[in-house]
Motif scaffolding. Sequence first.
Motif, short mmCIF file in Angstrom:
data_model
loop_
_atom_site.label_atom_id
_atom_site.label_comp_id
_atom_site.label_asym_id
_atom_site.label_seq_id
_atom_site.Cartn_x
_atom_site.Cartn_y
_atom_site.Cartn_z
N GLY A 2 0.81 -1.21 0.00
CA GLY A 2 0.00 0.00 0.00
C GLY A 2 0.84 1.26 0.00
N ASP A 3 2.01 1.21 0.66
CA ASP A 3 2.90 2.37 0.71
C ASP A 3 3.47 2.70 -0.67
OD1 ASP A 3 2.50 2.68 3.41
OD2 ASP A 3 4.29 1.54 3.97
N LYS A 4 3.74 1.66 -1.44
CA LYS A 4 4.28 1.88 -2.79
C LYS A 4 3.25 2.55 -3.69
CE LYS A 4 7.71 -1.75 -2.82
NZ LYS A 4 8.22 -2.93 -3.51
N ILE A 9 1.40 7.41 -6.58
CA ILE A 9 0.35 8.39 -6.82
C ILE A 9 0.84 9.79 -6.47
CG2 ILE A 9 -1.95 9.16 -6.08
CD1 ILE A 9 -2.73 6.20 -5.86
N MET A 10 1.54 9.94 -5.36
CA MET A 10 2.08 11.25 -4.98
C MET A 10 3.12 11.73 -5.98
SD MET A 10 2.27 11.15 -0.84
CE MET A 10 2.95 12.79 -0.78
N SER A 11 3.96 10.83 -6.47
CA SER A 11 4.98 11.21 -7.46
C SER A 11 4.32 11.69 -8.75
CB SER A 11 5.90 10.02 -7.76
OG SER A 11 6.57 9.63 -6.61
N ILE A 12 3.29 11.00 -9.19
CA ILE A 12 2.57 11.40 -10.40
C ILE A 12 1.92 12.76 -10.18
CG2 ILE A 12 0.60 10.84 -11.89
CD1 ILE A 12 1.37 7.87 -11.54
N GLY A 13 1.34 12.98 -9.01
CA GLY A 13 0.70 14.26 -8.69
C GLY A 13 1.70 15.41 -8.69
N ILE A 14 2.86 15.19 -8.12
CA ILE A 14 3.90 16.23 -8.08
C ILE A 14 4.40 16.54 -9.49
CG2 ILE A 14 6.25 16.72 -7.32
CD1 ILE A 14 5.55 15.23 -4.71
N ILE A 15 4.62 15.52 -10.28
CA ILE A 15 5.08 15.72 -11.66
C ILE A 15 4.03 16.49 -12.46
CG2 ILE A 15 5.59 14.52 -13.83
CD1 ILE A 15 6.97 12.36 -12.10
N LEU A 16 2.75 16.16 -12.32
CA LEU A 16 1.69 16.89 -13.02
C LEU A 16 1.62 18.35 -12.56
CD1 LEU A 16 -1.18 14.25 -13.21
CD2 LEU A 16 0.23 15.12 -15.07
N PHE A 17 1.81 18.57 -11.26
CA PHE A 17 1.80 19.94 -10.74
C PHE A 17 2.95 20.75 -11.33
CE2 PHE A 17 3.30 23.06 -7.62
CZ PHE A 17 2.16 23.86 -7.55
N ILE A 18 4.13 20.17 -11.39
CA ILE A 18 5.30 20.86 -11.95
C ILE A 18 5.08 21.18 -13.43
CG2 ILE A 18 7.74 20.61 -12.53
CD1 ILE A 18 8.05 19.08 -9.87
N ILE A 19 4.54 20.23 -14.17
CA ILE A 19 4.30 20.44 -15.60
C ILE A 19 3.27 21.54 -15.81
CG2 ILE A 19 3.31 19.37 -17.68
CD1 ILE A 19 4.69 16.76 -16.79
N CYS A 20 2.23 21.59 -14.99
CA CYS A 20 1.19 22.63 -15.12
C CYS A 20 1.68 23.98 -14.63
CB CYS A 20 -0.06 22.22 -14.34
SG CYS A 20 -0.90 20.79 -15.05
N ALA A 21 2.58 24.02 -13.67
CA ALA A 21 3.06 25.29 -13.11
C ALA A 21 4.13 25.93 -13.98
CB ALA A 21 3.60 25.07 -11.70
#
Length: 133
Positions: A2-4, A9-21
């Motif tokens: 579950g931790d993986k 999911i958090m890594s994908i969210g951070i990458i999407l945030f960086i790409i959008c910002a």
Amino acid sequence: MGDKIVIIIMSIGIILFIICAMPFILLFCSFRSDEVIDLSNIDVTSKEEIIELMSLSDIANDVQLLRLQRPTIYRDIYYEIYFSSNNSNVLENLTENDENYHRQIINIDDKEYCCTISKNDDSTIELLDNMFK
């Protein structure tokens, strides 16, 4: 296990945030830039007019213009003229502000100064504005 999934999911969210910002960061940086003109090779007449505008005609022979900068991030219209001088009395030679112009000279380095100049009615200074065209 579950931790993986949470880490993925958090890594994908951070990458999407960086790409959008990234476009917003680039847009902000493009508006923040200053316009700069090199004044070291201008004609004698323009040099004399700029020195007179800075109210440094008394020591005109000791003034070497370096660059003209117009900050674009502020709403106020003002110009920064960078120059060097071997005369140690640059700050004393600044005459009082008159009814048309506000001037402020600061010492940046040993022999390098910056004169911030603006018109009192918040309009452009035609001589300096024409150098950017």
